[in-house]
Write an enzyme that holds these catalytic residues in place. Structure first.
Site, short mmCIF file in Angstrom:
data_model
loop_
_atom_site.label_atom_id
_atom_site.label_comp_id
_atom_site.label_asym_id
_atom_site.label_seq_id
_atom_site.Cartn_x
_atom_site.Cartn_y
_atom_site.Cartn_z
N ARG A 248 -11.20 34.26 45.25
CA ARG A 248 -11.12 33.33 45.99
C ARG A 248 -10.26 32.32 45.98
O ARG A 248 -10.04 31.45 46.65
CB ARG A 248 -12.66 33.09 46.72
CG ARG A 248 -11.85 32.30 48.13
CD ARG A 248 -13.44 32.40 49.39
NE ARG A 248 -14.60 32.85 48.54
CZ ARG A 248 -16.11 32.78 49.19
NH1 ARG A 248 -16.15 32.14 49.21
NH2 ARG A 248 -17.17 33.20 48.43
N PHE B 204 -1.47 7.93 11.66
CA PHE B 204 -1.68 8.99 11.04
C PHE B 204 -2.76 9.73 11.98
O PHE B 204 -3.26 10.95 11.80
CB PHE B 204 -1.61 9.21 9.70
CG PHE B 204 -2.38 8.73 9.19
CD1 PHE B 204 -3.95 7.80 9.70
CD2 PHE B 204 -2.47 7.10 8.57
CE1 PHE B 204 -4.94 6.77 8.84
CE2 PHE B 204 -3.30 6.58 7.34
CZ PHE B 204 -4.16 6.02 7.88
N TYR C 229 1.20 -1.28 -0.41
CA TYR C 229 -0.33 -0.25 0.38
C TYR C 229 0.89 1.09 0.27
O TYR C 229 1.49 1.70 0.76
CB TYR C 229 -0.78 0.04 1.08
CG TYR C 229 -1.90 1.22 1.23
CD1 TYR C 229 -2.76 1.68 0.25
CD2 TYR C 229 -1.12 1.94 2.40
CE1 TYR C 229 -3.30 3.05 0.68
CE2 TYR C 229 -1.93 3.26 2.51
CZ TYR C 229 -2.92 3.64 1.92
OH TYR C 229 -3.73 5.31 1.55
N TYR D 165 -15.91 34.66 43.75
CA TYR D 165 -14.55 33.84 43.86
C TYR D 165 -14.17 33.64 42.93
O TYR D 165 -12.61 33.25 42.73
CB TYR D 165 -15.90 32.52 43.56
CG TYR D 165 -17.44 32.28 43.83
CD1 TYR D 165 -16.82 32.22 45.57
CD2 TYR D 165 -17.91 30.61 42.88
CE1 TYR D 165 -18.07 31.87 45.91
CE2 TYR D 165 -18.94 30.42 44.34
CZ TYR D 165 -18.73 30.95 45.16
OH TYR D 165 -19.76 30.46 45.80
N ASN E 228 1.66 11.99 4.98
CA ASN E 228 0.90 11.02 5.91
C ASN E 228 1.41 12.26 7.62
O ASN E 228 2.90 12.19 7.27
CB ASN E 228 1.49 10.14 6.18
CG ASN E 228 -0.04 8.44 5.27
OD1 ASN E 228 -0.31 7.80 4.86
ND2 ASN E 228 -1.31 9.68 5.00
N GLU F 187 -12.32 6.31 4.38
CA GLU F 187 -11.70 6.68 5.65
C GLU F 187 -13.17 7.58 6.64
O GLU F 187 -12.77 8.70 6.59
CB GLU F 187 -10.41 8.00 5.20
CG GLU F 187 -9.50 7.60 4.45
CD GLU F 187 -8.53 8.32 4.00
OE1 GLU F 187 -9.44 9.31 3.82
OE2 GLU F 187 -7.36 7.79 3.25
N HIS G 276 -2.73 16.47 -3.31
CA HIS G 276 -3.30 16.74 -1.79
C HIS G 276 -2.87 18.16 -1.67
O HIS G 276 -3.41 18.90 -0.54
CB HIS G 276 -2.92 15.51 -1.63
CG HIS G 276 -3.66 14.13 -1.42
ND1 HIS G 276 -3.68 14.02 -2.72
CD2 HIS G 276 -3.44 13.95 -0.97
CE1 HIS G 276 -3.78 12.28 -2.59
NE2 HIS G 276 -3.53 12.75 -1.53
#
Length: 494
Positions: free
Chosen positions: A282, A328, A55, A279, A197, A412, A85
């Site tokens: 404190r 990844f 792959y 608060y 990746n 995915e 990409h």
């Protein structure tokens, strides 16, 4: 010029801060070079001897994983991957974060489990050392197949493509390569996938935000101590006894820090007319302390991540294994960054409440911290600004990591959205910095109305340093330059 040697040794968050602050250059240790070369040679041998598809090495990507690619086209496959990409959009990533992306990508590839060429990593180091910064965009990553789009933009310049910033100007990468006499890298099998990746976009934002969060946590205590004294607050809630019986580390640390910051204060020792404080004063140990504990937790998560191999497939030369898995996937840091955003937001949330109390006309302080309110609005509107910022921050704290949109034809099918968690976190950090700067403006102004009594030596030293850049306000004037200088003061005096 100090050098940081990229090796298999643990890279701590503190070391990253040191590399940044000292503007260190990078180089590869000899053991890193051996690991990188050994892995590449193993992969080449594997391709010669194995008929089954591997792959991302001899196949397409994502849902195209079942399509085998002819050996003669493997280099083109990797180039196509990087080009196709590079689909980033939106705002540019700040240069500080791009430098961190380069550092973290180099670190991850140096372990010898990615199969990239030595010269590819050395070119990334050249970019880092010469401050040649790829133009990267904030939007485009799902945070699961790695940060594909932003890392593609980070990688385009290796091929002579895309744009880079150099000496303050943006150039086509080809011009800068020609200037330095560098040839574009021809990617070998798997190299493009190894570059794209990984979680270096998310991690870089996470590390940058974490370093800022550490600074802001310290500032929150310092500014709160100034505000407490200016508000005529009580010291009793900061004694060890009450915090030891609860036991949270950050809470106890904060209480002790507040006592140290207020030691020797005439104001804190002055008799009080009130039994207790609101608060926001404190409960400083409980609120600031919880943020400290979160920062510590996120530090451990991010330190693990920046020392990890996060590309795919992962190559193990000694075991003769190539595994396509999911390192990844950004889920571990996506959750942590959403958590950190909440913790940092709370430092701003409680800060704005202290600012409100300081301008409220309570405890002998004039309304809006000016001697002649009415004619002057004084510090009325800086509190509005802080409230507006805090409100925006609350919206940004909706966790990104609970969302997932399937991609790549369902291959995915669960993604982390860690990139969105990361960029939102950075906005929260900057927002909180602004809110704390506004509190410092108000606390310093309020302290002047307590004279002739003085705060602690530490507080008075901070007040004096701040007064060198932001003056006491007697009558109305433009406030936005003072806010800007207050923010810069926090950045320059961490």
């Amino acid at each position: 010029m100090e050098i940081h040697h990229i090796s298999a040794e643990h890279l701590s968050i503190d070391r990253v801060r040191e590399i940044i602050d000292k503007k260190m250059h990078l180089d590869l240790s000899e053991d890193a070079k051996v690991r990188i070369v050994r892995c590449r040679e193993y992969l080449d041998r594997k391709m010669e001897n194995q008929k089954e598809p591997i792959y991302g090495v001899t196949t397409g990507f994502g849902s195209l994983c079942n399509i085998s690619i002819d050996r003669a086209q493997l280099a083109q496959l990797q180039k196509n991957l990087v080009m196709s990409h590079a689909c980033g959009t939106g705002e540019r990533v700040d240069n500080e974060i791009v430098r961190l992306m380069l550092l973290l990508k180099i670190q991850s590839l140096s372990y010898g489990h990615s199969g990239v060429q030595l010269k590819t990593i050395e070119r990334l180091i050249d970019f880092y050392n010469h401050n040649i910064l790829p133009v990267v965009y904030q939007q485009g990553s799902l945070g699961a197949s790695g940060d594909l789009a932003p890392l593609a933009h980070l990688s385009l310049p290796l091929l002579g493509l895309g744009e880079v910033e150099f000496e303050g100007k943006i150039y086509p990468t080809s011009e800068i390569l020609a200037k330095f006499g560098w040839e574009p890298i021809e990617l070998q099998s798997k190299a493009g996938l190894a570059l794209l990746n990984g979680t270096q976009f998310m991690s870089a934002y996470g590390v940058w935000s974490l370093l800022k969060a550490q600074d802001l946590s310290a500032w929150a205590d310092r500014i709160a101590a100034l505000s407490l004294d200016a508000f005529d607050g009580r010291i009793e809630p900061f004694g060890d006894e009450v915090h030891l019986v609860r036991g949270h580390k950050g809470q106890l640390t904060t209480a002790r820090t507040m006592r140290r910051l207020l030691e020797g204060s005439e104001l804190i020792a002055h008799p009080k007319q009130h039994v207790q404080d609101p608060y926001s004063f404190r409960c400083i140990p409980q609120v600031h302390g919880a943020s400290k504990d979160t920062i510590d937790y996120v530090t451990s998560v991010l330190e693990t991540e920046i020392n990890a191999v996060t590309d795919n497939p992962t190559v193990f030369p000694e075991e003769d294994i190539i595994v396509s898995a999911g390192n990844f996937h950004g889920q571990p840091i996506a959750l942590a960054m959403d958590f950190l955003a909440i913790a940092v937001a709370e430092l701003g949330n409680i800060s704005e409440r202290r600012t409100y109390k300081l301008i409220s006309g309570s405890r002998s302080l004039p309304s809006f911290l000016v001697a002649k309110p009415g004619l002057n609005s004084g510090f009325m509107i800086p509190q509005y600004t802080a409230a507006s910022i805090v409100s925006q921050t609350k919206g940004l704290c909706m966790p990104a990591s609970v969302d997932s949109i399937p991609s790549s034809q369902g291959q995915e099918d669960h993604v982390s959205m860690g990139s969105n968690a990361a960029t939102k976190l950075a906005r929260v950090v900057l927002n909180t910095e602004r809110v704390l700067a506004i509190e410092l403006m108000n606390a310093s102004q309020a302290l002047e109305f307590r004279r002739p009594l003085h705060s602690s030596p530490i507080n008075e030293e901070l007040h004096a340093a701040y007064r060198r850049v932001v003056p006491f306000i007697e009558n109305d004037e433009m406030m936005y330059p003072h806010i800007a200088r207050s923010i810069q003061f926090l950045r320059e005096n961490r």
